[in-house]
Design a protein around this motif. Structure first.
Motif, mmCIF file in Angstrom:
data_model
loop_
_atom_site.group_PDB
_atom_site.id
_atom_site.type_symbol
_atom_site.label_atom_id
_atom_site.label_comp_id
_atom_site.label_asym_id
_atom_site.label_seq_id
_atom_site.Cartn_x
_atom_site.Cartn_y
_atom_site.Cartn_z
ATOM 1 N N TYR A 3 -7.849 -66.021 8.915
ATOM 2 C CA TYR A 3 -7.525 -67.360 8.403
ATOM 3 C C TYR A 3 -6.598 -68.140 9.331
ATOM 4 N N GLU A 4 -5.879 -67.450 10.208
ATOM 5 C CA GLU A 4 -5.168 -68.174 11.257
ATOM 6 C C GLU A 4 -6.189 -68.782 12.214
ATOM 7 N N ARG B 59 -7.671 -71.788 10.560
ATOM 8 C CA ARG B 59 -6.730 -72.932 10.597
ATOM 9 C C ARG B 59 -6.794 -73.630 11.960
ATOM 10 N N GLN B 60 -6.739 -72.817 13.012
ATOM 11 C CA GLN B 60 -6.760 -73.405 14.353
ATOM 12 C C GLN B 60 -8.082 -74.078 14.668
ATOM 13 N N ARG C 266 -10.278 -75.380 12.623
ATOM 14 C CA ARG C 266 -10.428 -76.630 11.864
ATOM 15 C C ARG C 266 -9.569 -77.729 12.458
#
Length: 271
Positions: free
Chosen positions: A260-261, A264-265, A267
């Protein structure tokens, strides 16, 4: 819709069906089991077509509504078999079955057969032993939009019924492959994929790495982590900060945090 009906739990066909709980039987036959109404619905939506569907109206939570799925499978050309309650409970591998059990073709493919975009987002699981952890990581991969999951030097197989159950059927919606560690690393490097190895033995935190390009996040076995050969060949090693007494998290939890990191990046970069 005509269908075969089996009521005896001693029917020879059911013994053969129960045999698919064994890995060797699955690998020799090229098929696996898919149990559960929700799991079947997800697989159907992903384009999977069962070879045979076994159903038991007595165990269905909503027989009238769920009968539509039985008709849908029958219309696809699959064999449909209705089982009596005792017969179904004989072949079900989960407690509290809901009356749906399908035989489907194996989803296993080689790593070079994976359909990948130009900038793939991959998860590699090396030597992970527990089917429940692999299944949990598949659910994360499905939710996060991971392009494929690779089992490197696997201890379990993608058709393990407990893995299928733990994945909630996402093993049929996320492309999966099996390969040796050496072939996995070769394929990643040939495609220009950054290999990010999760391990506590590094000072680099997972938030300090750029995940926006072609990337493969790698996690290892529950007890030992990634092998030395994998760590040596990885492009970068990352750690999840730990301030408690334990030095690691459950492998599925670790994979989810790093994935999910990356989400995040990626996106943020797309915006």
């Amino acid at each position: 819709m005509s269908e075969l009906v089996i009521t005896s739990a001693a029917n020879p066909r059911l013994r053969a069906l129960s045999g698919l709980r064994r890995r060797r039987a699955r690998e020799e036959s090229g098929v696996t089991l898919l149990e559960g109404y929700e799991e079947l619905e997800l697989a159907l939506s992903a384009g999977i077509r069962p070879l045979t569907l076994y159903h038991c109206p007595e165990l269905m939570l909503d027989p009238a509504a769920q009968a539509a799925v039985v008709r849908q499978v029958a219309a696809s050309g699959a064999e449909v078999v209705r089982l009596g309650r005792a017969a179904f409970e004989k072949v079900a591998y989960r407690e509290g079955p809901d009356g749906f059990l399908a035989v489907v073709a194996s989803v296993v493919r080689g790593i070079d057969e994976l359909p990948l975009p130009a900038d793939p987002f991959l998860l590699v699981c090396e030597g992970v032993e527990k089917p429940g952890n692999l299944g949990a990581m598949l659910r994360t991969a499905d939710a996060a939009g991971v392009d494929a999951v690779v089992a490197a030097d696997p201890v379990t197989d993608w058709g393990n019924p407990n893995l299928v159950r733990a994945s909630k059927g996402t093993v049929f919606s996320v492309p999966v492959a099996t390969a040796s560690t050496a072939d996995t690393l070769r394929a990643c490097h040939e495609r220009g994929v950054l290999v990010v190895a999760a391990t506590p033995d590094t000072d680099v935190e997972y938030t300090d790495v750029d995940f926006t390009g072609p990337v493969a996040i790698a996690v290892g076995a529950e007890k030992t982590g990634l092998t030395d050969s994998f760590l040596d060949a990885a492009d970068v090693r990352v750690r999840i900060p730990m301030t408690g007494r334990a030095n690691s998290l459950n492998v599925a939890t670790s994979a989810a945090i790093v994935i999910y990191e990356a989400v995040r990046q990626r996106r943020a970069a797309a915006r």
